[in-house]
Design a protein around this motif. Structure first.
Motif, mmCIF file in Angstrom:
data_model
loop_
_atom_site.group_PDB
_atom_site.id
_atom_site.type_symbol
_atom_site.label_atom_id
_atom_site.label_comp_id
_atom_site.label_asym_id
_atom_site.label_seq_id
_atom_site.Cartn_x
_atom_site.Cartn_y
_atom_site.Cartn_z
ATOM 1 N N LEU A 149 132.971 4.967 -19.523
ATOM 2 C CA LEU A 149 134.185 4.270 -19.952
ATOM 3 C C LEU A 149 135.304 5.260 -20.260
ATOM 4 O O LEU A 149 136.477 4.996 -19.945
ATOM 5 C CB LEU A 149 133.877 3.417 -21.186
ATOM 6 N N ARG A 150 134.968 6.378 -20.860
ATOM 7 C CA ARG A 150 135.983 7.384 -21.160
ATOM 8 C C ARG A 150 136.618 7.902 -19.873
ATOM 9 O O ARG A 150 137.845 8.075 -19.789
ATOM 10 C CB ARG A 150 135.335 8.540 -21.918
ATOM 11 N N ALA A 151 135.812 8.139 -18.846
ATOM 12 C CA ALA A 151 136.343 8.602 -17.561
ATOM 13 C C ALA A 151 137.249 7.548 -16.944
ATOM 14 O O ALA A 151 138.301 7.872 -16.374
ATOM 15 C CB ALA A 151 135.185 8.937 -16.618
ATOM 16 N N ALA A 152 136.859 6.275 -17.045
ATOM 17 C CA ALA A 152 137.693 5.202 -16.503
ATOM 18 C C ALA A 152 139.014 5.111 -17.251
ATOM 19 O O ALA A 152 140.082 4.903 -16.644
ATOM 20 C CB ALA A 152 136.942 3.875 -16.569
ATOM 21 N N MET A 153 138.998 5.253 -18.568
ATOM 22 C CA MET A 153 140.234 5.208 -19.359
ATOM 23 C C MET A 153 141.155 6.371 -19.020
ATOM 24 O O MET A 153 142.379 6.253 -19.083
ATOM 25 C CB MET A 153 139.907 5.215 -20.851
#
Length: 303
Positions: A232-236
């Motif tokens: 999720l951090r990479a997507a954000m």
């Protein structure tokens, strides 16, 4: 021989406990009442202890019992020793029954579900103090590593009680700008991006992708990571897209940091549970936490 290694006990602990109680009361009957056994059981333990030691510890003089010289030497040390054991156990129970409740959970759950809701946690109220730790491993609650844990699974962990917070579904998430594109353009963009996928989500993604209306997506690369939180951090950050639990990602999606890219969700067959030993089921702090977390889980993304 290592001087730090305690000497091995050469007599059965139950027999020593029976003798200590009988010596303190100078009564087989009273010792039996204290220990919750029959008088014959106490007598049997005493005979066995005397046989093991090769000594007479107690003798009957008329209707009364009295200690022999050997028994009089042994009894005070046993009474002191059992008192220390009792205090040590009571201290552990007191420590566990007071002070902050030790709560263990997965890092992803802590960062993406719990943390945004802590602004509404009633820390100022007595019995709501928390000591939070995160780990990818399931801690041993029976060993006292933590009092309560949030676990992901089917809700069955031996020796514990598990209260369901929410069942889990998964969806695909990315930058909000992607969700604003026409479907064909979004699929094309995803075809040139990296899918960040938790190592625990491979089967979830296979099922999600196989049932996606309009056909499966085909990202340029799939990068396996150790948690959905990292995905999720990479997507954000705009590095790609991520498959993640809708309930976990919901807060970030609701605040505009992420968007769910397709109206397609698949149940994982598991959920998130608040797990604790049966012995703590009546603990006021545990009941407080259970009530607050189940209410927060039922109130949507803002808890």
């Amino acid at each position: 021989m290592d001087k730090t290694t305690p000497d091995r006990l050469t007599a059965p602990l139950n027999a020593l406990r029976a003798f200590e109680a009988a010596a303190r009361h100078l009564s087989i009957k009273q010792a039996a009442l204290e220990l919750g056994v029959t008088p014959s059981a106490v007598s049997h333990q005493l005979r066995g202890l005397e046989d093991r030691l090769g000594l007479t510890l107690m003798r009957r003089v008329g209707p009364a019992l009295e200690l022999t010289e050997a028994g009089a030497r042994l009894a005070p040390d046993l009474t002191a020793g059992f008192a220390r054991i009792t205090r040590a156990v009571a201290g552990l129970k007191e420590d566990r029954g007071s002070g902050p409740l030790r709560l263990s959970m997965l890092p992803t759950f802590a960062a993406h579900w719990l943390s945004p809701r802590l602004t509404r946690y009633p820390f100022e109220r007595a019995g709501f103090d928390l000591l939070i730790s995160t780990t990818q491993e399931a801690v041993d609650l029976s060993a006292g590593v933590a009092d309560v844990a949030v676990r992901h699974g089917a809700g069955a962990w031996e020796g514990t009680r598990a209260d369901l917070l929410f069942d889990e579904t998964v969806g695909l998430f990315g930058m909000p700008a992607l969700a604003g594109l026409p479907a064909a353009d979004m699929r094309a963009r995803i075809g040139g991006m990296t899918l960040f996928l938790s190592q625990y989500r491979k089967e979830n993604f296979a099922r999600w992708n196989a049932t996606l209306p309009g056909g499966p997506i085909r990202p340029a690369a799939v990068l396996q990571v150790d948690s959905s939180g990292l995905a999720l951090r990479a997507a954000m950050d705009g590095a790609g897209v991520a498959l993640a639990g809708v309930e976990i990602a919901g807060f970030d999606a609701g605040t505009g940091r992420l968007a769910e890219l397709f109206p397609h969700r698949v149940p994982t067959g598991g959920g998130y549970y608040l797990v604790y030993p049966e012995a703590l089921a009546r603990d006021r702090r545990v009941r407080n936490l259970c009530r607050w977390m189940t209410e927060a889980a039922g109130q949507g993304r803002l808890g």
